[in-house]
Design a protein around this motif. Structure first.
Motif, PDB file in Angstrom:
ATOM      1  N   LEU A 127       0.835  -1.207   0.000  1.00  0.00           N
ATOM      2  CA  LEU A 127       0.000   0.000   0.000  1.00  0.00           C
ATOM      3  C   LEU A 127       0.869   1.255   0.000  1.00  0.00           C
ATOM      4  N   TYR A 128       1.914   1.273   0.828  1.00  0.00           N
ATOM      5  CA  TYR A 128       2.789   2.449   0.889  1.00  0.00           C
ATOM      6  C   TYR A 128       3.454   2.686  -0.466  1.00  0.00           C
ATOM      7  N   ALA A 129       3.957   1.613  -1.067  1.00  0.00           N
ATOM      8  CA  ALA A 129       4.612   1.757  -2.368  1.00  0.00           C
ATOM      9  C   ALA A 129       3.637   2.257  -3.424  1.00  0.00           C
ATOM     10  N   ASP A 130       2.422   1.738  -3.395  1.00  0.00           N
ATOM     11  CA  ASP A 130       1.409   2.170  -4.359  1.00  0.00           C
ATOM     12  C   ASP A 130       1.105   3.654  -4.212  1.00  0.00           C
ATOM     13  N   GLU A 131       0.945   4.127  -2.975  1.00  0.00           N
ATOM     14  CA  GLU A 131       0.622   5.539  -2.761  1.00  0.00           C
ATOM     15  C   GLU A 131       1.820   6.427  -3.106  1.00  0.00           C
ATOM     16  N   LEU A 132       3.024   5.960  -2.842  1.00  0.00           N
ATOM     17  CA  LEU A 132       4.206   6.726  -3.217  1.00  0.00           C
ATOM     18  C   LEU A 132       4.275   6.898  -4.733  1.00  0.00           C
ATOM     19  N   ARG A 133       3.979   5.842  -5.468  1.00  0.00           N
ATOM     20  CA  ARG A 133       3.981   5.945  -6.929  1.00  0.00           C
ATOM     21  C   ARG A 133       2.887   6.885  -7.417  1.00  0.00           C
ATOM     22  N   LYS A 134       1.708   6.800  -6.800  1.00  0.00           N
ATOM     23  CA  LYS A 134       0.611   7.694  -7.175  1.00  0.00           C
ATOM     24  C   LYS A 134       0.948   9.148  -6.865  1.00  0.00           C
ATOM     25  N   SER A 135       1.837   9.354  -5.888  1.00  0.00           N
ATOM     26  CA  SER A 135       2.271  10.702  -5.511  1.00  0.00           C
ATOM     27  C   SER A 135       3.494  11.149  -6.311  1.00  0.00           C
ATOM     28  N   HIS A 136       3.794  10.407  -7.392  1.00  0.00           N
ATOM     29  CA  HIS A 136       4.854  10.758  -8.334  1.00  0.00           C
ATOM     30  C   HIS A 136       6.261  10.588  -7.755  1.00  0.00           C
ATOM     31  N   MET A 137       6.391   9.760  -6.724  1.00  0.00           N
ATOM     32  CA  MET A 137       7.725   9.441  -6.221  1.00  0.00           C
ATOM     33  C   MET A 137       8.414   8.473  -7.180  1.00  0.00           C
ATOM     34  N   THR A 138       9.735   8.541  -7.232  1.00  0.00           N
ATOM     35  CA  THR A 138      10.507   7.669  -8.113  1.00  0.00           C
ATOM     36  C   THR A 138      11.361   6.714  -7.277  1.00  0.00           C
ATOM     37  N   GLU A 139      11.976   5.749  -7.955  1.00  0.00           N
ATOM     38  CA  GLU A 139      12.877   4.778  -7.316  1.00  0.00           C
ATOM     39  C   GLU A 139      12.191   4.068  -6.146  1.00  0.00           C
ATOM     40  N   VAL A 140      10.904   3.765  -6.306  1.00  0.00           N
ATOM     41  CA  VAL A 140      10.152   3.098  -5.239  1.00  0.00           C
ATOM     42  C   VAL A 140      10.556   1.631  -5.168  1.00  0.00           C
ATOM     43  N   GLU A 141      11.021   1.198  -4.018  1.00  0.00           N
ATOM     44  CA  GLU A 141      11.468  -0.179  -3.837  1.00  0.00           C
ATOM     45  C   GLU A 141      10.965  -0.729  -2.507  1.00  0.00           C
ATOM     46  N   ILE A 142      10.695  -2.028  -2.501  1.00  0.00           N
ATOM     47  CA  ILE A 142      10.300  -2.731  -1.278  1.00  0.00           C
ATOM     48  C   ILE A 142      11.383  -3.755  -0.956  1.00  0.00           C
ATOM     49  N   SER A 143      11.906  -3.711   0.256  1.00  0.00           N
ATOM     50  CA  SER A 143      12.981  -4.617   0.641  1.00  0.00           C
ATOM     51  C   SER A 143      12.449  -6.020   0.926  1.00  0.00           C
ATOM     52  N   SER A 144      13.354  -6.950   1.057  1.00  0.00           N
ATOM     53  CA  SER A 144      12.995  -8.273   1.567  1.00  0.00           C
ATOM     54  C   SER A 144      12.682  -8.161   3.061  1.00  0.00           C
ATOM     55  N   LEU A 145      12.148  -9.224   3.640  1.00  0.00           N
ATOM     56  CA  LEU A 145      11.818  -9.215   5.057  1.00  0.00           C
ATOM     57  C   LEU A 145      13.068  -9.065   5.916  1.00  0.00           C
ATOM     58  N   ASN A 146      12.951  -8.230   6.931  1.00  0.00           N
ATOM     59  CA  ASN A 146      14.024  -8.063   7.918  1.00  0.00           C
ATOM     60  C   ASN A 146      13.609  -8.797   9.185  1.00  0.00           C
ATOM     61  N   ARG A 205      12.204   8.250  -3.713  1.00  0.00           N
ATOM     62  CA  ARG A 205      12.794   9.583  -3.835  1.00  0.00           C
ATOM     63  C   ARG A 205      11.819  10.500  -4.566  1.00  0.00           C
ATOM     64  N   LYS A 206      11.775  11.742  -4.121  1.00  0.00           N
ATOM     65  CA  LYS A 206      10.935  12.745  -4.772  1.00  0.00           C
ATOM     66  C   LYS A 206      11.692  13.316  -5.969  1.00  0.00           C
ATOM     67  N   PRO A 207      11.044  13.492  -7.104  1.00  0.00           N
ATOM     68  CA  PRO A 207      11.752  14.026  -8.279  1.00  0.00           C
ATOM     69  C   PRO A 207      12.417  15.361  -7.982  1.00  0.00           C
ATOM     70  N   SER A 208      13.524  15.609  -8.642  1.00  0.00           N
ATOM     71  CA  SER A 208      14.271  16.860  -8.430  1.00  0.00           C
ATOM     72  C   SER A 208      13.477  18.081  -8.876  1.00  0.00           C
ATOM     73  N   GLN A 209      12.590  17.887  -9.864  1.00  0.00           N
ATOM     74  CA  GLN A 209      11.726  18.962 -10.337  1.00  0.00           C
ATOM     75  C   GLN A 209      10.269  18.609 -10.092  1.00  0.00           C
ATOM     76  N   PRO A 210       9.409  19.586  -9.752  1.00  0.00           N
ATOM     77  CA  PRO A 210       7.987  19.293  -9.531  1.00  0.00           C
ATOM     78  C   PRO A 210       7.353  18.652 -10.754  1.00  0.00           C
TER      79      PRO A 210
END
Length: 244
Positions: A206-225, A238-243
């Protein structure tokens, strides 16, 4: 006189303490039934023993996670941000300051900001004062500030932070839309080019999905810790360098 040491809280402290009491009581009760009652009670006796053993195992795992495991998890989360040392970093749901203070130690020319509602159910003895005491004990009081507030509506201006962290915090928001709102607030308060690392026991997709919808880049989900219990995943972006 011994030096006071920081205390980063017992996660779900009331539940852990309850299981440490109920577990032995149930196991002993089951043992008594096995030894002193008729065979028709054996089913109940074994059920009590199993329940008591499970409570003790869960409580032990959660206690170890709070006192040792989450320290290792903290270091792994912070390592994902590659901080330079001059950033302003937000810790969302900072609790006793586990990530907040560790981040401040990495910011000799920066500042770490925490926000929390100070629930004592999620973490025992949770308070602003406890967090500030830990910061003072760790020698970073001048680089730490703490705010009261709801992570779904944070009292910070747009593009205030270079990086944001959250550890076992966002899942405490009951509704899915509330958790999405918290993610949007994190994105709103990040500067262009800012980073985020969110570690949680569930909700990574869910977090990754919302980050992508919010135009965040380099969205990654780690393995279990497995340093924490329950095991957790970390979502980074990461948030894009330009809006956009």
């Amino acid at each position: 006189m011994s030096r006071q040491t920081p205390d980063y809280g017992l996660d779900a402290g009331r539940a852990v303490r309850a299981m440490f009491i109920v577990g032995p009581a149930a196991a002993i009760g089951g043992l008594i039934l096995v030894r002193w009652t008729l065979s028709r009670h054996l089913g109940l006796a074994y059920a009590l023993q199993t329940f008591g053993s499970c409570c003790l195992i869960l409580a032990t795992l959660m206690f170890a996670s709070s006192r040792l495991g989450k320290l290792h998890a903290r270091d792994r989360i912070l390592a994902r941000l590659n901080l330079r040392g001059d950033e302003t970093v937000l810790d969302v749901g900072c609790g006793h300051g586990l990530l907040l203070i560790a981040a401040a130690k990495m910011l000799p020319r920066g500042h770490a900001v925490g926000i929390d509602l100070w629930s004592n159910w999620q973490q025992s003895d949770n308070s602003r004062e406890a967090t500030l005491t830990n910061a003072a004990l760790e020698g970073v009081a001048d680089r730490v500030s703490v705010h009261d507030g709801d992570i779904r509506e944070m009292p910070f201006a747009d593009r205030s932070f270079d990086a944001a962290l959250a550890h076992f915090a966002i899942h405490n928001v009951v509704s899915r839309e509330g958790r999405r709102q918290a993610i949007r607030e994190i994105v709103r308060t990040l500067k262009q080019g800012g980073q985020v690392a969110i570690s949680d026991l569930h909700g990574a997709a869910l977090y990754a999905d919302e980050l992508r919808k919010s135009h965040m880049t380099e969205v990654e989900i780690s393995s279990l810790n497995f340093w924490t219990f329950p095991p957790a995943r970390t979502v980074t972006a990461r948030k894009p360098s330009q809006p956009v």
